[in-house]
Design a protein around this motif. Structure first.
Motif, mmCIF file in Angstrom:
data_model
loop_
_atom_site.group_PDB
_atom_site.id
_atom_site.type_symbol
_atom_site.label_atom_id
_atom_site.label_comp_id
_atom_site.label_asym_id
_atom_site.label_seq_id
_atom_site.Cartn_x
_atom_site.Cartn_y
_atom_site.Cartn_z
ATOM 1 N N ILE A 132 0.571 -1.695 -0.391
ATOM 2 C CA ILE A 132 0.193 0.095 0.014
ATOM 3 C C ILE A 132 0.884 0.999 0.175
ATOM 4 O O ILE A 132 0.596 1.921 -1.074
ATOM 5 C CB ILE A 132 -1.037 -0.116 1.608
ATOM 6 N N LYS A 133 1.776 1.876 1.063
ATOM 7 C CA LYS A 133 3.098 2.479 0.943
ATOM 8 C C LYS A 133 3.705 2.625 -0.841
ATOM 9 O O LYS A 133 3.746 4.024 -1.284
ATOM 10 C CB LYS A 133 4.177 1.853 1.732
ATOM 11 N N THR A 183 2.276 1.499 -3.660
ATOM 12 C CA THR A 183 0.454 1.787 -4.691
ATOM 13 C C THR A 183 0.930 3.507 -4.075
ATOM 14 O O THR A 183 0.603 4.162 -4.900
ATOM 15 C CB THR A 183 0.045 1.227 -5.174
ATOM 16 N N GLN A 184 0.831 4.086 -3.010
ATOM 17 C CA GLN A 184 0.191 5.097 -2.675
ATOM 18 C C GLN A 184 1.215 5.759 -1.639
ATOM 19 O O GLN A 184 1.177 5.967 -0.283
ATOM 20 C CB GLN A 184 -0.934 5.130 -1.990
ATOM 21 N N ARG A 201 -2.749 8.220 2.747
ATOM 22 C CA ARG A 201 -2.915 7.239 3.374
ATOM 23 C C ARG A 201 -3.705 7.574 4.679
ATOM 24 O O ARG A 201 -4.544 6.968 4.796
ATOM 25 C CB ARG A 201 -1.187 6.617 3.126
ATOM 26 N N ARG A 216 -5.071 5.636 -12.424
ATOM 27 C CA ARG A 216 -3.392 5.893 -11.111
ATOM 28 C C ARG A 216 -4.784 6.637 -9.822
ATOM 29 O O ARG A 216 -4.541 5.810 -8.581
ATOM 30 C CB ARG A 216 -2.575 6.156 -11.767
ATOM 31 N N TYR A 264 -7.099 4.557 -8.299
ATOM 32 C CA TYR A 264 -7.389 3.348 -7.836
ATOM 33 C C TYR A 264 -6.055 4.209 -6.543
ATOM 34 O O TYR A 264 -6.283 2.740 -4.938
ATOM 35 C CB TYR A 264 -6.629 2.296 -8.342
ATOM 36 N N SER A 265 -5.505 4.618 -6.467
ATOM 37 C CA SER A 265 -4.434 4.737 -5.199
ATOM 38 C C SER A 265 -5.067 5.880 -4.128
ATOM 39 O O SER A 265 -4.307 5.338 -3.742
ATOM 40 C CB SER A 265 -3.034 5.311 -5.913
ATOM 41 N N THR A 266 -6.057 6.722 -4.433
ATOM 42 C CA THR A 266 -6.945 7.263 -3.417
ATOM 43 C C THR A 266 -8.448 6.248 -3.002
ATOM 44 O O THR A 266 -8.808 6.474 -1.578
ATOM 45 C CB THR A 266 -7.516 8.057 -4.060
ATOM 46 N N SER A 277 -8.925 -0.512 -3.660
ATOM 47 C CA SER A 277 -8.267 -0.936 -4.490
ATOM 48 C C SER A 277 -7.077 -1.319 -4.464
ATOM 49 O O SER A 277 -6.173 -2.418 -4.591
ATOM 50 C CB SER A 277 -8.953 0.402 -5.634
ATOM 51 N N LEU A 278 -6.516 -0.086 -3.214
ATOM 52 C CA LEU A 278 -5.195 -0.382 -2.490
ATOM 53 C C LEU A 278 -5.034 -1.901 -1.519
ATOM 54 O O LEU A 278 -3.980 -2.566 -1.325
ATOM 55 C CB LEU A 278 -4.784 0.876 -1.725
ATOM 56 N N THR A 321 -4.974 -4.454 -4.425
ATOM 57 C CA THR A 321 -3.466 -4.692 -4.631
ATOM 58 C C THR A 321 -2.651 -4.904 -4.148
ATOM 59 O O THR A 321 -1.382 -6.144 -4.717
ATOM 60 C CB THR A 321 -3.176 -3.109 -5.149
#
Lengths: 76, 76, 76, 76, 76, 76
Positions: free
Chosen positions: E29-30, E32-33, E39, F43, F46-48, F52-53, F56
């Motif tokens: 997660i870190k 990807t974001q 976060r 991007r 899903y990154s917010t 989705s995170l 992933t």
């Protein structure tokens, strides 16, 4: 696998193994939805949806695990 | 497996193993929803929905992993 | 497993192993929702919903993998 | 595991192994949501929702696979 | 793993192994974001949602399987 | 893997193995959605999004299991 017939899980490289994993994922979808026309209609739906893409990647990940094991992780 | 009775996980080829994985996936659905009528009603729903198809492919992937292992990945 | 007590993962055949996998899947649901009344109310919901049925099949697939391995895939 | 400390994956029976798998599933939720008050509020939500129950069963299934392997499937 | 660098999968106990599995789940997660701010904004969303918590537990379960195997289930 | 070609599953450390697992997860998405433009548009979606995170992270977890096994858990 040109004819869709799955002859072996052996591949020369991880790259080819990954390609096989993708085909194995697609194979279930072809069996469940045999109509190529409907599958083509669905393609723009899931290929532009982040969650569908992630779910697809998960199926590939499971198959890649199988293919990698079948090839002893290409460590030989 | 014509009668639905599962006798063995051994198959001659990966192709047959994949077919067995599909049957193993369907088997849970038949047990949970025994009515063939209702299952037939549901079929057009999930077979035209991308996310349902991907989820189906995931179940097949897990079973294929089992069947492939049971057959030593058809490497013998 | 009539009393719900899980004594062994050994079964004579893949068919029995599959039945055990189904019971293992149900067992978590009984523990999380002990009320038989509520579980009975939920049954028509998930048993007529394609995605719920596929998700159920996935849980069974994971347990079948465990049971199959425990029985050496019934290859002995 | 009364104190929440996980000392061993060994159990005497599959029944106890399953109970451990349930605790392993709950443990991640306690870590992610440490407030017992909030967890108690969430309980009636997921315990009366078929899809949440099935998802819970899936987590238990993965942990049971681990615990079963750790105990050599209680075949010794 | 204070710096986020993953040096080893070996841990002394199952309890530490579980903590490592949680870190492995968070690590994706870190990556990807990368924004800690975003976060932190997401945290109250998923930590109060039963289905998100169950999904989190599933990721931890997969990593715990890996860590447990890497440590021979702490049976040595 | 600069060119996207997957040569080996061997890595020197768990940290590098994790990075490879992330690349393996992304690879399926690139194959399914080859347009870099569309992937870039997806991007921020899903990154917010917490769910989705988490999804992933699950794909990465499966691949990390494969990579860790291929490297004998870096125990050698």
């Amino acid at each position: 696998m040109t004819s869709g017939q799955l002859q072996t899980l052996r591949t020369s490289t991880p790259e080819e193994g990954y390609a096989l994993a993708v085909k194995l994922a697609q194979k279930a979808i072809k069996i469940t939805q045999p109509s190529e026309e409907i599958r083509k209609m669905l393609r723009p739906v899931y290929s532009t949806n982040a969650d569908s893409l992630i779910a697809t990647a998960q199926v590939v990940a499971i198959h890649f695990q199988t293919v990698a094991f079948a090839n002893n992780y290409w460590n030989d």
